[in-house]
Write an enzyme that holds these catalytic residues in place. Structure first.
Site, PDB file in Angstrom:
ATOM      1  CG  ASP A 180      -1.078  -5.832   4.053  1.00 11.31           C
ATOM      2  OD1 ASP A 180      -1.545  -5.008   3.253  1.00 11.31           O
ATOM      3  OD2 ASP A 180      -1.685  -6.208   5.078  1.00 11.31           O
ATOM      4  CG  HIS A 238      -1.916  -1.089   1.230  1.00 11.49           C
ATOM      5  ND1 HIS A 238      -3.100  -1.045   0.522  1.00 11.49           N
ATOM      6  CD2 HIS A 238      -1.904  -2.300   1.850  1.00 11.49           C
ATOM      7  CE1 HIS A 238      -3.774  -2.164   0.711  1.00 11.49           C
ATOM      8  NE2 HIS A 238      -3.071  -2.946   1.510  1.00 11.49           N
ATOM      9  NE  ARG A 286     -17.512 -30.436  16.575  1.00 10.21           N
ATOM     10  CZ  ARG A 286     -16.944 -30.711  17.744  1.00 10.21           C
ATOM     11  NH1 ARG A 286     -16.203 -31.808  17.883  1.00 10.21           N
ATOM     12  NH2 ARG A 286     -17.102 -29.911  18.782  1.00 10.21           N
ATOM     13  CG  HIS A 295      -9.832  -7.841   4.463  1.00 11.52           C
ATOM     14  ND1 HIS A 295      -9.590  -7.281   5.708  1.00 11.52           N
ATOM     15  CD2 HIS A 295      -8.732  -7.610   3.724  1.00 11.52           C
ATOM     16  CE1 HIS A 295      -8.385  -6.735   5.703  1.00 11.52           C
ATOM     17  NE2 HIS A 295      -7.842  -6.922   4.519  1.00 11.52           N
ATOM     18  CG  HIS A 297      -3.671 -10.297   4.273  1.00 14.11           C
ATOM     19  ND1 HIS A 297      -4.930 -10.658   4.689  1.00 14.11           N
ATOM     20  CD2 HIS A 297      -3.729  -8.973   4.018  1.00 14.11           C
ATOM     21  CE1 HIS A 297      -5.716  -9.595   4.670  1.00 14.11           C
ATOM     22  NE2 HIS A 297      -5.008  -8.564   4.262  1.00 14.11           N
ATOM     23  CB  ALA A 316      -6.335  -1.131   8.651  1.00 17.43           C
ATOM     24  CB  ILE A 328      -2.558  -5.624  12.696  1.00 12.95           C
ATOM     25  CG1 ILE A 328      -1.997  -6.165  14.018  1.00 12.95           C
ATOM     26  CG2 ILE A 328      -1.461  -5.612  11.637  1.00 12.95           C
ATOM     27  CD1 ILE A 328      -1.437  -7.566  13.907  1.00 12.95           C
ATOM     28  CB  ALA A 329      -3.171  -0.385  10.285  1.00 16.40           C
ATOM     29  CG  HIS A 358       0.692  -9.338   9.638  1.00 16.94           C
ATOM     30  ND1 HIS A 358       1.572  -8.277   9.731  1.00 16.94           N
ATOM     31  CD2 HIS A 358      -0.511  -8.808   9.285  1.00 16.94           C
ATOM     32  CE1 HIS A 358       0.934  -7.163   9.442  1.00 16.94           C
ATOM     33  NE2 HIS A 358      -0.333  -7.459   9.164  1.00 16.94           N
TER      34      HIS A 358
END
Length: 388
Positions: free
Chosen positions: A270, A61, A223, A191, A212, A136, A304-305, A247
């Protein structure tokens, strides 16, 4: 006019066929022209160093205090240059969740840098993601992956969109995966709150990347295996991993390698704007991030960003902490992501005719000492002496 030839000698070379000690490599213009061969006057002595192909980052990013989501070409150039100085010679620009029209504007700016050869493409991460796993990303800006909206972002990138991350369980998710596959754009599952069955449906619809893996998705339960198991077990899927020691626990990364193999792992950063910088406050799209001791977290909510990782550090950790072989690490940091982007014919390995994209590392510590991109020394040339 014939391009000048630069010759490297005495180096450990990590080649597609194996590791060669005391190897020779030459590049002329922008491409690798020779591997092996006889010694020649004027070659650079790389004894004690390891040469690997330049790194390929699928998911980043920003860096150097700059963000790809700023909509500023100047900031995008700063971010790309920062990661280039850390060995990333091929990079995708990742956006973050924002208003659709604003993300379209950002994509238009980034597409020009792709056309100029600075970037290798655009990755849209958000807004088509799960509110329960948004990390984030601003929850109020999230949208269901309506195929028309997804197509609007792809079109805004003017043929440079390479990947879209979405949650396939949301309304329109599977339809959008199919559409992206038809367009030749990578559909990535991430996400997400999807279960095992929905993740399998997404793969059958054409999803080929796990954004990620392990982060921002349900964990594995005995299960309820969830999306992680589905994404790990299918040979059609490349899994992104963030090897920054924050991470993922090293044993979790080892688990992924043991299941998927290096050929299906792409190490990513990331990274957000703080990569290559110090602690402090940084923007991440419309959100504020505080970096403390190198760990990036949202000011509001403490999630976490992204990371402050660079791929040279990921390479070093993979070899020294996870005890991966040089061949495995090169596969995951260069060869696999290059192939995923359709660049296997020019990028991702030390091969005659490929781009002269090189990362040069200390053979003991694996610290990055020099970088070459398309035959141009980005840094470190002065470190090496010339043979007489």
């Amino acid at each position: 006019m014939t391009a000048d030839v630069t010759r490297l000698a005495g180096a450990r070379l990590v080649l597609p066929g194996g590791v060669v000690e005391d190897g020779r490599l030459a590049f002329s213009g922008t491409t690798i022209s020779e591997i092996g061969g006889e010694g020649a006057p004027g070659e650079l002595d790389l004894t004690g160093y390891t040469v690997v192909p330049g790194f390929v980052d699928l998911h980043v990013h920003g860096g150097g205090g700059a963000s790809y989501a700023s909509g500023s070409a100047e900031e995008a150039l700063t971010a790309a240059r920062t990661h280039l100085e850390h060995g990333t010679t091929t990079t995708i620009a990742s956006t973050v969740t924002g208003e659709i029209d604003e993300v379209c504007r950002q994509a238009a700016v980034l597409s020009e840098l792709v056309e100029d050869g600075v970037l290798a493409g655009v990755h849209f991460e958000g807004p088509f993601i799960s509110p329960g796993r948004c990390g984030a990303h601003r929850p109020d800006l999230l949208r269901d992956p309506d195929p028309a909206l997804v197509r609007k972002l792809v079109d805004a990138a003017r043929g440079t969109a390479r990947m879209v991350t979405l949650a396939p369980e949301l309304p329109g998710g599977l339809e959008s995966v199919r559409m992206l596959a038809d367009l030749g754009v990578i559909a990535a599952v991430g996400h997400t709150d999807s279960d095992y069955a929905k993740a399998l449906e997404a793969i059958e619809a054409g999803a080929t990347v796990a954004t990620h893996l392990f982060n921002a998705m349900p964990g594995i339960q005995h299960r309820a295996p969830g999306p992680i198991v589905a994404l790990l077990e299918d040979e059609r899927v490349t899994v992104e991993l963030i090897n920054d020691g924050v991470h993922l626990h090293p044993s979790v990364l080892d688990l992924a390698y043991g299941t998927a193999g290096a050929g299906r792992v792409a190490l990513i950063t990331d990274a957000m704007g703080a990569a290559g910088m110090g602690d402090g406050l940084y923007p991440l799209g419309p959100l504020q991030v505080r970096v403390q001791d190198g760990v990036a977290r949202l000011v509001e909510g403490d999630s976490i960003a992204g990371s402050t990782l660079t791929l040279d550090v990921a390479f070093q950790r993979s070899v020294l902490v996870n005890k991966l072989s040089l061949a495995q690490t090169v596969q995951s940091v260069s060869t696999t992501p290059a192939a995923l982007l359709g660049l296997a014919g020019t990028t991702g390995s030390l091969t005659v005719g490929h781009h002269a994209d090189l990362a040069i590392l200390d053979s003991q510590t694996y610290d990055l000492v020099a970088v070459v991109r398309r035959g141009e020394w980005i840094k470190g040339a002065e470190r090496f002496s010339r043979a007489v």
